[in-house]
Design a protein around this motif. Sequence first.
Motif, PDB file in Angstrom:
ATOM      1  N   MET A  48       0.833  -1.195   0.000  1.00 39.91           N
ATOM      2  CA  MET A  48       0.000   0.000   0.000  1.00 39.91           C
ATOM      3  C   MET A  48       0.869   1.247   0.000  1.00 39.91           C
ATOM      4  O   MET A  48       1.932   1.280   0.618  1.00 39.91           O
ATOM      5  CB  MET A  48      -0.911   0.003   1.229  1.00 39.91           C
ATOM      6  CG  MET A  48      -1.925  -1.135   1.257  1.00 39.91           C
ATOM      7  SD  MET A  48      -2.824  -1.219   2.841  1.00 39.91           S
ATOM      8  CE  MET A  48      -1.580  -2.017   3.886  1.00 39.91           C
ATOM      9  N   LEU A  49       0.408   2.272  -0.690  1.00 38.88           N
ATOM     10  CA  LEU A  49       1.083   3.566  -0.720  1.00 38.88           C
ATOM     11  C   LEU A  49       0.046   4.658  -0.517  1.00 38.88           C
ATOM     12  O   LEU A  49      -0.981   4.680  -1.196  1.00 38.88           O
ATOM     13  CB  LEU A  49       1.795   3.781  -2.060  1.00 38.88           C
ATOM     14  CG  LEU A  49       2.352   5.189  -2.306  1.00 38.88           C
ATOM     15  CD1 LEU A  49       3.510   5.489  -1.339  1.00 38.88           C
ATOM     16  CD2 LEU A  49       2.806   5.373  -3.749  1.00 38.88           C
ATOM     17  N   ILE A  50       0.314   5.551   0.445  1.00 38.85           N
ATOM     18  CA  ILE A  50      -0.511   6.745   0.635  1.00 38.85           C
ATOM     19  C   ILE A  50       0.355   7.956   0.323  1.00 38.85           C
ATOM     20  O   ILE A  50       1.446   8.123   0.883  1.00 38.85           O
ATOM     21  CB  ILE A  50      -1.059   6.832   2.069  1.00 38.85           C
ATOM     22  CG1 ILE A  50      -2.047   5.681   2.325  1.00 38.85           C
ATOM     23  CG2 ILE A  50      -1.738   8.178   2.307  1.00 38.85           C
ATOM     24  CD1 ILE A  50      -2.589   5.641   3.740  1.00 38.85           C
ATOM     25  N   THR A  51      -0.136   8.799  -0.578  1.00 40.26           N
ATOM     26  CA  THR A  51       0.612   9.980  -0.982  1.00 40.26           C
ATOM     27  C   THR A  51      -0.373  11.051  -1.443  1.00 40.26           C
ATOM     28  O   THR A  51      -1.589  10.868  -1.372  1.00 40.26           O
ATOM     29  CB  THR A  51       1.628   9.627  -2.093  1.00 40.26           C
ATOM     30  OG1 THR A  51       2.490  10.740  -2.324  1.00 40.26           O
ATOM     31  CG2 THR A  51       0.926   9.231  -3.388  1.00 40.26           C
ATOM     32  N   GLY A  71      -5.529  13.290  -1.182  1.00 39.79           N
ATOM     33  CA  GLY A  71      -4.560  12.199  -1.144  1.00 39.79           C
ATOM     34  C   GLY A  71      -5.113  10.972  -1.841  1.00 39.79           C
ATOM     35  O   GLY A  71      -6.287  10.927  -2.224  1.00 39.79           O
ATOM     36  N   GLN A  72      -4.275   9.977  -2.009  1.00 41.94           N
ATOM     37  CA  GLN A  72      -4.705   8.738  -2.641  1.00 41.94           C
ATOM     38  C   GLN A  72      -4.016   7.551  -1.966  1.00 41.94           C
ATOM     39  O   GLN A  72      -2.893   7.658  -1.485  1.00 41.94           O
ATOM     40  CB  GLN A  72      -4.388   8.728  -4.133  1.00 41.94           C
ATOM     41  CG  GLN A  72      -2.921   8.916  -4.475  1.00 41.94           C
ATOM     42  CD  GLN A  72      -2.669   8.926  -5.964  1.00 41.94           C
ATOM     43  OE1 GLN A  72      -3.443   8.392  -6.745  1.00 41.94           O
ATOM     44  NE2 GLN A  72      -1.571   9.534  -6.378  1.00 41.94           N
ATOM     45  N   LEU A  73      -4.745   6.451  -1.919  1.00 38.93           N
ATOM     46  CA  LEU A  73      -4.211   5.195  -1.389  1.00 38.93           C
ATOM     47  C   LEU A  73      -4.232   4.198  -2.537  1.00 38.93           C
ATOM     48  O   LEU A  73      -5.278   3.940  -3.123  1.00 38.93           O
ATOM     49  CB  LEU A  73      -5.054   4.703  -0.219  1.00 38.93           C
ATOM     50  CG  LEU A  73      -4.547   3.495   0.580  1.00 38.93           C
ATOM     51  CD1 LEU A  73      -5.181   3.474   1.964  1.00 38.93           C
ATOM     52  CD2 LEU A  73      -4.829   2.157  -0.112  1.00 38.93           C
ATOM     53  N   LEU A  74      -3.070   3.648  -2.852  1.00 34.80           N
ATOM     54  CA  LEU A  74      -2.944   2.687  -3.942  1.00 34.80           C
ATOM     55  C   LEU A  74      -2.533   1.339  -3.372  1.00 34.80           C
ATOM     56  O   LEU A  74      -1.752   1.271  -2.408  1.00 34.80           O
ATOM     57  CB  LEU A  74      -1.907   3.150  -4.969  1.00 34.80           C
ATOM     58  CG  LEU A  74      -2.141   4.529  -5.590  1.00 34.80           C
ATOM     59  CD1 LEU A  74      -1.294   5.581  -4.858  1.00 34.80           C
ATOM     60  CD2 LEU A  74      -1.788   4.549  -7.062  1.00 34.80           C
ATOM     61  N   VAL A  75      -3.055   0.263  -3.950  1.00 34.25           N
ATOM     62  CA  VAL A  75      -2.787  -1.086  -3.459  1.00 34.25           C
ATOM     63  C   VAL A  75      -2.289  -1.958  -4.607  1.00 34.25           C
ATOM     64  O   VAL A  75      -2.872  -1.949  -5.702  1.00 34.25           O
ATOM     65  CB  VAL A  75      -4.055  -1.718  -2.837  1.00 34.25           C
ATOM     66  CG1 VAL A  75      -3.752  -3.109  -2.282  1.00 34.25           C
ATOM     67  CG2 VAL A  75      -4.630  -0.819  -1.750  1.00 34.25           C
ATOM     68  N   MET A  90       6.648  11.724  -1.571  1.00 33.00           N
ATOM     69  CA  MET A  90       7.369  11.543  -2.828  1.00 33.00           C
ATOM     70  C   MET A  90       6.482  11.072  -3.977  1.00 33.00           C
ATOM     71  O   MET A  90       6.820  11.257  -5.137  1.00 33.00           O
ATOM     72  CB  MET A  90       8.516  10.541  -2.632  1.00 33.00           C
ATOM     73  CG  MET A  90       9.553  11.003  -1.632  1.00 33.00           C
ATOM     74  SD  MET A  90      10.262  12.582  -2.091  1.00 33.00           S
ATOM     75  CE  MET A  90      11.300  12.918  -0.678  1.00 33.00           C
ATOM     76  N   GLY A  91       5.366  10.429  -3.673  1.00 30.58           N
ATOM     77  CA  GLY A  91       4.463   9.991  -4.727  1.00 30.58           C
ATOM     78  C   GLY A  91       5.001   8.809  -5.503  1.00 30.58           C
ATOM     79  O   GLY A  91       5.888   8.074  -5.062  1.00 30.58           O
ATOM     80  N   LEU A  92       4.427   8.612  -6.696  1.00 31.24           N
ATOM     81  CA  LEU A  92       4.845   7.509  -7.565  1.00 31.24           C
ATOM     82  C   LEU A  92       6.049   7.954  -8.378  1.00 31.24           C
ATOM     83  O   LEU A  92       5.921   8.740  -9.319  1.00 31.24           O
ATOM     84  CB  LEU A  92       3.703   7.107  -8.501  1.00 31.24           C
ATOM     85  CG  LEU A  92       2.568   6.296  -7.878  1.00 31.24           C
ATOM     86  CD1 LEU A  92       1.413   6.172  -8.847  1.00 31.24           C
ATOM     87  CD2 LEU A  92       3.056   4.917  -7.477  1.00 31.24           C
ATOM     88  N   GLY A  93       7.225   7.466  -8.004  1.00 33.01           N
ATOM     89  CA  GLY A  93       8.432   7.835  -8.723  1.00 33.01           C
ATOM     90  C   GLY A  93       8.565   7.095 -10.042  1.00 33.01           C
ATOM     91  O   GLY A  93       7.791   6.197 -10.368  1.00 33.01           O
ATOM     92  N   GLN A  94       9.595   7.487 -10.820  1.00 33.68           N
ATOM     93  CA  GLN A  94       9.816   6.861 -12.121  1.00 33.68           C
ATOM     94  C   GLN A  94      10.139   5.379 -12.009  1.00 33.68           C
ATOM     95  O   GLN A  94       9.914   4.624 -12.954  1.00 33.68           O
ATOM     96  CB  GLN A  94      10.961   7.570 -12.846  1.00 33.68           C
ATOM     97  CG  GLN A  94      10.607   8.963 -13.349  1.00 33.68           C
ATOM     98  CD  GLN A  94      11.718   9.570 -14.193  1.00 33.68           C
ATOM     99  OE1 GLN A  94      12.819   9.031 -14.253  1.00 33.68           O
ATOM    100  NE2 GLN A  94      11.430  10.675 -14.836  1.00 33.68           N
ATOM    101  N   THR A 131      13.936   8.622  -1.990  1.00 34.93           N
ATOM    102  CA  THR A 131      14.000   9.857  -1.208  1.00 34.93           C
ATOM    103  C   THR A 131      15.164  10.739  -1.626  1.00 34.93           C
ATOM    104  O   THR A 131      15.136  11.942  -1.410  1.00 34.93           O
ATOM    105  CB  THR A 131      14.113   9.544   0.296  1.00 34.93           C
ATOM    106  OG1 THR A 131      15.242   8.682   0.515  1.00 34.93           O
ATOM    107  CG2 THR A 131      12.857   8.847   0.798  1.00 34.93           C
ATOM    108  N   ARG A 132      16.217  10.139  -2.179  1.00 36.25           N
ATOM    109  CA  ARG A 132      17.318  10.926  -2.730  1.00 36.25           C
ATOM    110  C   ARG A 132      17.937  10.135  -3.866  1.00 36.25           C
ATOM    111  O   ARG A 132      18.322   8.980  -3.692  1.00 36.25           O
ATOM    112  CB  ARG A 132      18.381  11.243  -1.679  1.00 36.25           C
ATOM    113  CG  ARG A 132      19.515  12.126  -2.234  1.00 36.25           C
ATOM    114  CD  ARG A 132      20.584  12.434  -1.198  1.00 36.25           C
ATOM    115  NE  ARG A 132      20.080  13.320  -0.166  1.00 36.25           N
ATOM    116  CZ  ARG A 132      20.022  13.016   1.127  1.00 36.25           C
ATOM    117  NH1 ARG A 132      20.426  11.822   1.527  1.00 36.25           N
ATOM    118  NH2 ARG A 132      19.564  13.881   2.000  1.00 36.25           N
TER     119      ARG A 132
END
Length: 419
Positions: free
Chosen positions: A204-207, A279-283, A386-390, A402-403
Amino acid sequence: MRLAFGLGFALALSASTALAGSEQAPLQIVVSRDQQSLVVYDGNTVVATSNVSTGKAGHSTPTGIFSILEKRRFHKSNIYSNAPMPFMQRLTWSGIALHASNHVPSYPASHGCVRMPDAFARQLFKMTGRGLHVLISDRQLTPVAISDPFLFQPKVEEPALLSDATLRPSVSQVPTQSVEVATIEPAPEKPAATETKSEPPIRMLITHRGMREITLDIQSLLNELGYAAGFADGYAGAQTTDAIKAFQTAEAMTVDGKMTPAFIEALYAKAGKGKPPNGQLLVRRDFEPLFETPVVIERPEIALGTHFFQFQDIDASTGKGEWFVMTLDNTLSGPMKKRLGITVEEDPTAFNSAQRTLSRIKVPDDARQRIEALLAEGSSLTISDMGLGQETGAGTDFVTVTRTRSAAPRVIHDAQRSL
């Protein structure tokens, strides 16, 4: 039992952690760039440790939350002149991995990967599986047990109640009197452990919500209200702009066709949807998207931070499990903070920083129920600005960087996956 190998590392193996295949324990791997170390945890128990060598200047290893995407016992780099990379465990499709090396100094020396002594890499290779999480940070991170009402727990069915049971009457009662009571129905026999099939863990990701998700909602709501916004695809074309203008005209607003906060709030209110989600929660499960749902982040001007939670150690008698958390440094650029409206940064070392973030997130009840039905041993939750990165894409879990490396990684297509 603790085994010392004399190569700057040690393993503490037990029956619960030295497992193979689908029976592997939900371990966590933590790499510290400052300490040049790798620690394997089972919950908050140290299972194994080793010295490592991360990326040198100009090729520094990115920090963030990764998972093992691929394992190869014998691998050669298709970037660096077929350099051998035995016991390779890939973390990104653009070229970051854990692997064995015969040169593991006590300082950063690689081209971005995490080098490990050969003997340790062999042992670690046996202990891990695809999907196991690897956290890379500057400072050393340690999982901490956490209990919070926000954190999901598996749905446990309550025993059925029986009524209308006849009790032995007292001397003052009529002999034929029937008394209604509540009793617990005997629990059905549980199948033997060997018959129980464990479900794959979910990720799960919350961003924060992106413009695509916001535009999708706007198009859907406009269509519901009778304004022809066209197909809800998340991309605002001329038809969507015309629908916004028509709504603004009808509601006596400034007619500019723009998706301003005032317009969005008015649209949600008109549709009876309450406060607009920000915000959004993705699974995901098995590296594939399952579903996503809007959530509300209160006080959005305060950064969420970057927090990683792992769920494990489910009690067979109660069906409940334990959550462990680690908080990473949250490296937000000026433009990102401006885009997200963040004016207050989160201190990753502050007391209860993870709980404070959890208290600001509101998940819809139907989404919570769905997640609790899917929750399994080893499931995880990442909360991050950070959201959905590349690096997140087909064939990955959620990858939170994060970096990045000082030399930006190339975008790698499926046919050009590199390492």
